[in-house]
Motif scaffolding. Structure first.
Motif, PDB file in Angstrom:
ATOM      1  N   MET A  75       0.826  -1.193   0.000  1.00  0.00           N
ATOM      2  CA  MET A  75       0.000   0.000   0.000  1.00  0.00           C
ATOM      3  C   MET A  75       0.870   1.256   0.000  1.00  0.00           C
ATOM      4  O   MET A  75       0.546   2.250  -0.642  1.00  0.00           O
ATOM      5  N   LEU A  78       1.904   1.554  -3.760  1.00  0.00           N
ATOM      6  CA  LEU A  78       0.936   1.653  -4.853  1.00  0.00           C
ATOM      7  C   LEU A  78      -0.403   2.240  -4.449  1.00  0.00           C
ATOM      8  O   LEU A  78      -1.330   2.273  -5.253  1.00  0.00           O
ATOM      9  N   GLY A  79      -0.529   2.694  -3.208  1.00  0.00           N
ATOM     10  CA  GLY A  79      -1.810   3.278  -2.812  1.00  0.00           C
ATOM     11  C   GLY A  79      -2.816   2.222  -2.397  1.00  0.00           C
ATOM     12  O   GLY A  79      -2.445   1.166  -1.900  1.00  0.00           O
ATOM     13  N   LEU A  80      -4.071   2.520  -2.626  1.00  0.00           N
ATOM     14  CA  LEU A  80      -5.149   1.647  -2.149  1.00  0.00           C
ATOM     15  C   LEU A  80      -5.753   0.836  -3.277  1.00  0.00           C
ATOM     16  O   LEU A  80      -5.648   1.211  -4.430  1.00  0.00           O
ATOM     17  N   PHE A 158      -8.607  -7.155   1.613  1.00  0.00           N
ATOM     18  CA  PHE A 158      -9.647  -6.251   2.123  1.00  0.00           C
ATOM     19  C   PHE A 158      -9.056  -5.090   2.913  1.00  0.00           C
ATOM     20  O   PHE A 158      -9.525  -3.965   2.825  1.00  0.00           O
ATOM     21  N   LEU A 159      -8.014  -5.373   3.686  1.00  0.00           N
ATOM     22  CA  LEU A 159      -7.471  -4.364   4.599  1.00  0.00           C
ATOM     23  C   LEU A 159      -6.911  -3.149   3.881  1.00  0.00           C
ATOM     24  O   LEU A 159      -6.805  -2.081   4.461  1.00  0.00           O
ATOM     25  N   ILE A 160      -6.526  -3.305   2.616  1.00  0.00           N
ATOM     26  CA  ILE A 160      -6.051  -2.124   1.877  1.00  0.00           C
ATOM     27  C   ILE A 160      -7.019  -1.784   0.750  1.00  0.00           C
ATOM     28  O   ILE A 160      -6.647  -1.226  -0.266  1.00  0.00           O
ATOM     29  N   GLY A 161      -8.285  -2.098   0.957  1.00  0.00           N
ATOM     30  CA  GLY A 161      -9.302  -1.677   0.000  1.00  0.00           C
ATOM     31  C   GLY A 161      -9.346  -2.517  -1.258  1.00  0.00           C
ATOM     32  O   GLY A 161      -9.886  -2.089  -2.268  1.00  0.00           O
ATOM     33  N   ASP A 167     -13.851  -9.101   2.819  1.00  0.00           N
ATOM     34  CA  ASP A 167     -14.887  -8.137   3.207  1.00  0.00           C
ATOM     35  C   ASP A 167     -15.846  -8.762   4.221  1.00  0.00           C
ATOM     36  O   ASP A 167     -16.082  -8.219   5.292  1.00  0.00           O
ATOM     37  N   PHE A 170     -13.940  -9.817   7.612  1.00  0.00           N
ATOM     38  CA  PHE A 170     -13.570  -8.746   8.535  1.00  0.00           C
ATOM     39  C   PHE A 170     -14.793  -8.016   9.078  1.00  0.00           C
ATOM     40  O   PHE A 170     -14.813  -7.614  10.239  1.00  0.00           O
TER      41      PHE A 170
END
Lengths: 210, 310
Positions: A75, A78-80, A158-161, A167, A170
């Motif tokens: 993350m 490379l972001g989300l 899921f934790l980084i979108g 989904d 969590f």
């Protein structure tokens, strides 16, 4: 069987998550094979054998760092969303493919290669017609492990979108909603088992037992 | 050959270190402390700090404290408390009212909310609410400050209007809990009459939403009012002009049998709670999230500064 009820009540959402999950594993797996296989082959060539262990050591990092940390580090780069999740899974799946490709090729008996050379084969011919076919079972076993393990690891996307079946898992954990956790976890396990069986089939077709 | 020995030595060192991690037991000669309390917490910074504060105050008073910090979430802490896995953790009044006691209507007056929760939790669940802290860690929706100013969005009503005018534009980040909680996102979008586009809702770990927002991965994110990163990352919380969000003042919640065994817990923890103002809590969160101190360091420094431990 509360989790089945949940799935039946939200079919569109469920299918979307399954699709996200499979696309993650599929895209990451494709890159793992496309890069891991040539890398493994290259590292067995005499010219590169000296650096082979160091390179594998680097590849090892993807495996030895806890998978959650790999996801978090991806993350940072490379972001989300989808891209870092796929990238993390790619890194995570690389080691078994590279390692098994190397092991498979290095275990081809030297005498066989010697004989092939004696028949006048070029290095490329030896690789494509002797080494790779003989190593195929071991290589495919590596790919199989890589893919199946990543089905489970993809839940962390899921934790980084990155979406996927994580989904449900969590959200279920946050709300202490066991059926919801199972609605994510059971299909994940089933996907892993089905994928394992499919890869078994591929192995049997592509590399029949000698 | 030399390389291999080095490798063995490193491996051995790792194993020895790993072994040390588990060895926190006291030497056999010492008498075992009598008073034992297990402290739990949820998994985010503020909760870890509150648990550390509790632990340090109790240890200072001669308790032996079992550390069960960083449990998965609200319901996990609550269940652990109900079944005796932990003896105390800090819960927020609004969360207990709506999620645990399953009231339909939020209460926006802090004292009234506390009174209802305290009474009902004791009656129904044998749980004792100690004194509550003055700070209110309610949910907020946040934007980047320059964006909010440029678009003229100050309140949630402004945001609702903007989202309705630009239905396919605004990206929203939330954690799994807020998105699914009955007092969370579903009720919020109903009251304010707007909806983020479903494919633009990104769900992720609550610790990452602030970074995701400040790095322009999303345009709006849910957050917590006392989180120091709102200020540090130049974000702004939107005003809740329709008073949607309930009050969330935290207080230590203790199992009744433990309370009966150690009645002094109230005298030890009530003064601590009373000093936890909004400013104090933001400063504590800031020390951990922005200045990268450990929750233990931050808690220790605050307690010493306030004269709450010896």
């Amino acid at each position: 069987m509360g989790f089945v009820d949940y799935i039946l009540a939200n079919p569109a959402e469920f299918l979307k998550l399954i699709r996200q999950h499979l696309v993650l594993v599929g895209v990451a797996g494709a890159f793992t094979i496309a890069i891991g296989l040539p890398l493994g082959v290259t590292l067995t060539r005499p010219r590169f054998q000296r650096v082979a262990e160091s390179v594998v050591g680097v590849v090892n990092i993807g495996q030895s760092v806890p998978s959650l940390a790999v996801v978090g580090l991806a993350m940072g780069l490379l972001g989300l969303g989808f891209r870092p999740a796929a990238f993390a899974l790619f890194l995570y799946g690389l080691l078994p493919v590279v390692r098994n490709t190397m092991t498979g090729i290095l275990e081809v008996p030297a005498a066989v290669i010697e004989a092939a050379r004696g028949m006048g084969m070029t290095a490329a011919q030896v690789l494509l017609r002797i080494e790779l076919p003989l190593a195929m079972r071991v290589i495919l076993a590596g790919i199989r492990v890589s893919l199946v393990v990543n089905v489970g690891t993809a839940a962390l996307a899921f934790l980084i979108g990155g979406g996927g079946l994580g989904d449900l898992i969590f959200t279920g954990i946050a709300l202490m909603d066991t059926p919801l956790v199972l609605a994510g976890a059971v299909p994940t396990a089933i996907l892993a088992v089905v994928l394992d069986a499919l890869m078994g089939l591929v192995e049997r077709v592509a590399a029949p037992a000698v | 050959m030399k390389g291999r020995w080095l490798l063995f030595a490193m491996l051995a060192a790792v194993l020895v270190l790993a072994g040390c991690g588990g060895g926190t037991e006291k030497p056999a000669g010492e008498p075992a402390p009598q008073k034992v309390v297990t402290v739990g917490s949820k998994e985010f910074t503020e909760q870890l700090i509150l648990a550390k504060v509790t632990q340090l105050v109790l240890e200072d008073a001669g308790f032996k404290v079992n550390d069960k910090c960083g449990l998965g979430g609200t319901m996990i802490c609550r269940n652990a408390l109900l079944n005796g896995g932990i003896d105390v953790y800090w819960e927020y009044t609004g969360t207990c009212l709506l999620v645990q006691l399953k009231h339909e209507k939020p209460i926006t007056d802090p004292q009234e909310c506390y009174r209802v929760v305290k009474e009902e939790d004791l009656q129904k669940n044998n749980l004792v609410w100690l004194g509550m802290a003055p700070f209110n860690n309610t949910y907020v929706l946040m934007m980047r400050k320059p964006d909010a100013e440029r678009l003229g969005v100050k309140s949630l009503s402004d945001l609702a209007a903007y989202v309705n005018e630009h239905p396919n534009e605004v990206r929203f980040a939330t954690d799994a809990e807020f998105f699914a909680r009955p007092d969370g996102y579903p009720a919020l979008e109903k009251l304010y009459g707007f909806k983020f586009p479903p494919d633009k809702v990104i769900k992720l770990d609550p610790g990452l939403v602030y970074k995701a927002l400040s790095e322009k991965q999303v345009d709006v994110a849910m957050g917590f009012a006392t989180d120091a990163r709102i200020k540090a990352l130049n974000l702004v919380s939107l005003e809740d002009d329709k008073q949607f969000f309930p009050v969330y003042n935290p207080a230590p919640v203790v199992r009744k049998p433990v309370m009966e065994k150690y009645p002094e817990l109230a005298d030890l923890l009530n003064p601590v709670a009373a000093k936890l103002t909004t400013e104090a809590m933001i400063a504590l969160n800031y020390a951990v999230d922005v200045d990268h101190k450990t929750p233990d360091q931050a808690a220790r420094e605050w307690l010493t500064a306030e004269g709450l431990t010896r």
